[in-house]
Design a protein around this motif. Structure first.
Motif, mmCIF file in Angstrom:
data_model
loop_
_atom_site.group_PDB
_atom_site.id
_atom_site.type_symbol
_atom_site.label_atom_id
_atom_site.label_comp_id
_atom_site.label_asym_id
_atom_site.label_seq_id
_atom_site.Cartn_x
_atom_site.Cartn_y
_atom_site.Cartn_z
ATOM 1 N N GLY A 58 -9.624 11.907 72.654
ATOM 2 C CA GLY A 58 -10.606 12.848 72.251
ATOM 3 C C GLY A 58 -10.497 13.809 71.437
ATOM 4 N N LEU A 59 -9.447 14.783 71.664
ATOM 5 C CA LEU A 59 -8.985 15.981 70.966
ATOM 6 C C LEU A 59 -8.663 15.537 69.461
ATOM 7 C CD1 LEU A 59 -7.329 18.219 73.457
ATOM 8 C CD2 LEU A 59 -9.612 18.421 72.723
ATOM 9 N N ALA A 60 -7.901 14.532 69.359
ATOM 10 C CA ALA A 60 -7.363 13.915 67.990
ATOM 11 C C ALA A 60 -8.563 13.621 67.214
ATOM 12 C CB ALA A 60 -6.304 12.687 68.377
ATOM 13 N N GLU A 61 -9.492 12.763 67.790
ATOM 14 C CA GLU A 61 -10.700 12.553 67.009
ATOM 15 C C GLU A 61 -11.462 13.660 66.533
ATOM 16 O OE1 GLU A 61 -13.506 9.935 65.267
ATOM 17 O OE2 GLU A 61 -11.582 9.746 66.062
ATOM 18 N N ILE A 62 -11.447 14.949 67.292
ATOM 19 C CA ILE A 62 -12.383 15.972 67.003
ATOM 20 C C ILE A 62 -11.572 16.751 65.999
ATOM 21 C CG2 ILE A 62 -13.111 18.272 67.728
ATOM 22 C CD1 ILE A 62 -13.609 16.982 70.438
ATOM 23 N N GLU A 63 -10.174 16.945 65.986
ATOM 24 C CA GLU A 63 -9.486 17.361 65.071
ATOM 25 C C GLU A 63 -9.710 16.940 63.637
ATOM 26 O OE1 GLU A 63 -5.062 19.312 64.744
ATOM 27 O OE2 GLU A 63 -5.177 17.222 65.668
ATOM 28 N N TRP A 64 -9.601 15.456 63.542
ATOM 29 C CA TRP A 64 -9.806 14.781 62.390
ATOM 30 C C TRP A 64 -11.290 14.855 61.747
ATOM 31 C CZ3 TRP A 64 -13.240 11.001 61.092
ATOM 32 C CH2 TRP A 64 -13.182 10.380 59.769
ATOM 33 N N ARG A 65 -12.109 15.122 62.564
ATOM 34 C CA ARG A 65 -13.569 15.187 62.174
ATOM 35 C C ARG A 65 -13.739 16.815 61.664
ATOM 36 N NH1 ARG A 65 -16.712 13.032 67.513
ATOM 37 N NH2 ARG A 65 -16.531 10.763 67.015
ATOM 38 N N VAL A 66 -13.085 17.987 62.090
ATOM 39 C CA VAL A 66 -13.132 19.262 61.732
ATOM 40 C C VAL A 66 -12.350 19.182 60.373
ATOM 41 C CG1 VAL A 66 -12.050 21.498 62.152
ATOM 42 C CG2 VAL A 66 -13.156 20.215 64.052
ATOM 43 N N GLY A 67 -11.285 18.500 60.287
ATOM 44 C CA GLY A 67 -10.360 18.373 58.994
ATOM 45 C C GLY A 67 -11.138 17.761 57.882
ATOM 46 N N SER A 68 -12.246 16.907 58.443
ATOM 47 C CA SER A 68 -12.819 16.011 57.169
ATOM 48 C C SER A 68 -14.150 16.758 56.746
ATOM 49 C CB SER A 68 -13.292 14.690 57.735
ATOM 50 O OG SER A 68 -12.062 13.872 58.096
ATOM 51 N N GLY A 69 -14.295 17.858 57.425
ATOM 52 C CA GLY A 69 -15.498 18.851 56.901
ATOM 53 C C GLY A 69 -16.702 18.762 58.067
ATOM 54 N N GLY A 70 -16.511 18.438 59.088
ATOM 55 C CA GLY A 70 -17.409 18.324 60.333
ATOM 56 C C GLY A 70 -17.771 19.823 60.849
ATOM 57 N N GLY A 71 -19.148 19.729 61.123
ATOM 58 C CA GLY A 71 -19.634 21.207 61.656
ATOM 59 C C GLY A 71 -19.001 21.633 62.813
ATOM 60 N N GLU A 72 -18.428 22.853 62.937
ATOM 61 C CA GLU A 72 -17.900 23.494 63.949
ATOM 62 C C GLU A 72 -18.768 23.513 65.051
ATOM 63 O OE1 GLU A 72 -15.289 26.705 63.886
ATOM 64 O OE2 GLU A 72 -14.015 25.847 62.567
ATOM 65 N N MET A 73 -20.214 23.890 65.054
ATOM 66 C CA MET A 73 -20.687 23.903 66.221
ATOM 67 C C MET A 73 -21.173 22.442 66.902
ATOM 68 S SD MET A 73 -22.851 25.826 67.985
ATOM 69 C CE MET A 73 -22.900 27.448 67.037
ATOM 70 N N VAL A 74 -21.299 21.476 66.127
ATOM 71 C CA VAL A 74 -21.481 20.143 66.715
ATOM 72 C C VAL A 74 -19.962 19.646 67.276
ATOM 73 C CG1 VAL A 74 -21.926 17.770 66.333
ATOM 74 C CG2 VAL A 74 -22.996 19.367 65.074
ATOM 75 N N GLN A 75 -18.867 20.100 66.543
ATOM 76 C CA GLN A 75 -17.553 19.564 67.198
ATOM 77 C C GLN A 75 -17.126 20.486 68.430
ATOM 78 O OE1 GLN A 75 -16.464 16.778 65.918
ATOM 79 N NE2 GLN A 75 -18.140 16.783 64.488
ATOM 80 N N THR A 76 -17.583 21.591 68.604
ATOM 81 C CA THR A 76 -17.305 22.504 69.680
ATOM 82 C C THR A 76 -17.842 21.604 70.944
ATOM 83 O OG1 THR A 76 -17.287 24.462 68.299
ATOM 84 C CG2 THR A 76 -17.549 24.887 70.578
ATOM 85 N N GLY A 77 -19.075 21.402 70.862
ATOM 86 C CA GLY A 77 -19.973 20.527 71.767
ATOM 87 C C GLY A 77 -19.141 19.413 72.298
ATOM 88 N N GLY A 78 -18.620 18.639 70.989
ATOM 89 C CA GLY A 78 -17.658 17.508 71.358
ATOM 90 C C GLY A 78 -16.399 17.919 72.121
ATOM 91 N N LEU A 79 -15.862 18.957 71.722
ATOM 92 C CA LEU A 79 -14.721 19.463 72.635
ATOM 93 C C LEU A 79 -14.997 19.643 74.133
ATOM 94 C CD1 LEU A 79 -11.747 20.728 73.081
ATOM 95 C CD2 LEU A 79 -12.855 22.812 72.148
ATOM 96 N N ALA A 80 -15.946 20.359 74.241
ATOM 97 C CA ALA A 80 -16.449 20.654 75.797
ATOM 98 C C ALA A 80 -16.729 19.323 76.419
ATOM 99 C CB ALA A 80 -17.644 21.596 75.678
ATOM 100 N N GLY A 81 -17.459 18.173 75.451
ATOM 101 C CA GLY A 81 -17.711 16.861 76.193
ATOM 102 C C GLY A 81 -16.637 16.041 76.668
ATOM 103 N N VAL A 82 -15.652 16.130 75.706
ATOM 104 C CA VAL A 82 -14.386 15.404 76.178
ATOM 105 C C VAL A 82 -13.796 15.828 77.446
ATOM 106 C CG1 VAL A 82 -11.893 15.092 75.129
ATOM 107 C CG2 VAL A 82 -13.930 14.624 73.516
ATOM 108 N N VAL A 83 -13.337 17.147 77.212
ATOM 109 C CA VAL A 83 -12.788 17.825 78.609
ATOM 110 C C VAL A 83 -13.337 17.651 79.924
ATOM 111 C CG1 VAL A 83 -11.555 20.000 79.397
ATOM 112 C CG2 VAL A 83 -11.491 19.447 77.037
ATOM 113 N N ARG A 84 -14.763 17.784 79.725
ATOM 114 C CA ARG A 84 -15.814 17.460 80.889
ATOM 115 C C ARG A 84 -15.635 16.155 81.450
ATOM 116 N NH1 ARG A 84 -15.545 20.881 84.355
ATOM 117 N NH2 ARG A 84 -17.362 19.551 85.241
ATOM 118 N N LYS A 85 -15.647 15.216 80.336
ATOM 119 C CA LYS A 85 -15.542 13.783 80.760
ATOM 120 C C LYS A 85 -14.353 13.329 81.330
ATOM 121 C CE LYS A 85 -16.153 9.300 78.574
ATOM 122 N NZ LYS A 85 -16.590 8.719 77.194
ATOM 123 N N GLY A 86 -13.060 14.006 80.926
ATOM 124 C CA GLY A 86 -11.735 13.751 81.624
ATOM 125 C C GLY A 86 -11.919 14.374 82.884
#
Length: 386
Positions: free
Chosen positions: A350-378
């Motif tokens: 999950g973190l690798a996917e989010i890092e790729w999205r951030v590097g590809s120009g993804g919005g930080e607000m949405v990807q920060t939510g993705g980060l929290a979701g990945v860790v909580r899912k784990g």
């Protein structure tokens, strides 16, 4: 008639009354091997660039191989590749000074960087003209060690050369091998043509180990009189990630910021410099502090997703942190804790996917939510497997 017999003849007389910085005790030679009068105004990266092969930190296996080539006077075409700041340019410049001597480097070595025009015209004119001329006598003027019966062309950042220029260069390398050696320096070999790669002996410069960085940084700290805590040195070496250039630049920036100023905003030499702390290193690099990362991790592991997301955004705003830096530091901390393998796989994927999205120009607000979701899912998976 052979190509060697058709070559023009160069004179070997060195210019008179030229003082090089390497001849002055306590001074360092600049990258371009030009006379230096700037002294302490030089960046530390250039001021403390190694003068000899023995001064180069790390890569002892590569240095041993190159020394064997030189001692047997059988130097091939070289290809140095690897991440920035790992000593590629410093090694070849130190080798050039060893072969030719400081006073003959400007005459015997042609160095071209990516900042120079490196299209096909430069290869056909400047490089070919330099390679096609040879010395009137063997060896180097003033040196009787039998070395230097060839010229040296250094092509730094060669992966920026056009395809046409690389194709023209391979023929020149073949035609003037009796007179010239090439050293190609690149960060990525996949940008070089296969024809060039096959003509060179390859050496990969991996990121420098911490101990190699520490040896050189300690020398700079002692010579410059830097006041720095041991914890700050450890943080500097860790954040440099094997990049010597980065470590010296950050150290010089922190040293400059520790200089006390007078009322007019000029350096006040009557006051002592402030001691550089671990916090100053993190602030200079704009990297997240370890305590901030631990706080984020504890919040993600123990609180619900709403509380975790609010805490992450608050720390990002207050400290001015980038999500990419938080991802890199958080992944290291998550790898240190003992969790079931299903949770670890879920986190890393999950973190690798989010890092790729951030590097590809993804919005930080949405990807920060993705980060929290990945860790909580784990964490949820970890609770189900318990």
């Amino acid at each position: 008639m052979s190509d060697v017999e058709d070559m023009d003849i160069d004179s070997v007389d060195a210019p008179a009354a030229v003082t090089f910085s390497s001849d002055l005790k306590g001074k360092k030679m600049s990258k371009a091997n030009l006379p230096v009068s700037a002294g302490d105004t030089l960046p530390w990266v250039e001021k403390y660039r190694p003068d000899t092969l023995s001064d180069v930190s790390g890569h002892e296996d590569i240095l041993q191989t190159i020394n064997r080539f030189v001692s047997s006077n059988r130097l091939p075409h070289l290809l140095f590749y690897g991440p920035p700041g790992t000593g590629k340019t410093s090694t070849i410049l130190a080798l050039a000074r060893h072969i030719y001597g400081a006073k003959n480097v400007r005459q015997q070595v042609l160095e071209l960087n990516a900042s120079d025009d490196r299209g096909i015209d430069v290869v056909r004119e400047q490089i070919k003209t330099f390679a096609s001329t040879r010395q009137i006598f063997g060896g180097v003027a003033g040196k009787n060690d039998g070395l230097g019966n060839f010229k040296l062309i250094i092509l730094d950042e060669a992966d920026a050369m056009t395809s046409a220029a690389q194709n023209a260069l391979r023929r020149i390398m073949e035609k003037y091998t009796a007179n010239t050696r090439f050293c190609i320096i690149a960060n990525y070999t996949h940008k070089l043509s296969a024809a060039l790669l096959s003509r060179c002996t390859r050496f990969r410069f991996s990121p420098l180990p911490v101990e190699a960085l520490r040896r050189r940084v300690d020398v700079v700290i002692e010579h410059e009189g830097v006041k720095i805590t041991p914890g700050a040195v450890d943080a500097l070496l860790k954040l440099s990630r094997g990049d010597m250039r980065r470590s010296l630049n950050v150290l010089q920036a922190c040293f400059a910021s520790s200089t006390p100023l007078d009322d007019a905003g000029r350096p006040d030499t009557t006051k002592e410099r402030e001691e550089i702390t671990e916090s100053a290193i993190y602030d200079c690099i704009a990297a997240p502090h370890p305590e901030d990362i631990l706080m984020i991790m504890e919040t993600l592991l123990k609180s619900d997703i709403t509380t975790s997301l609010r805490a992450i955004n608050e720390i990002k705003t207050r400290k001015g942190l980038a999500l990419a830096d938080i991802l890199a530091a958080l992944s290291e901390e998550l790898c240190r804790i003992e969790v079931p393998k299903q949770t670890r796989v879920l986190w890393m994927e999950g973190l690798a996917e989010i890092e790729w999205r951030v590097g590809s120009g993804g919005g930080e607000m949405v990807q920060t939510g993705g980060l929290a979701g990945v860790v909580r899912k784990g964490v949820a998976v970890m609770g189900n497997t318990a």
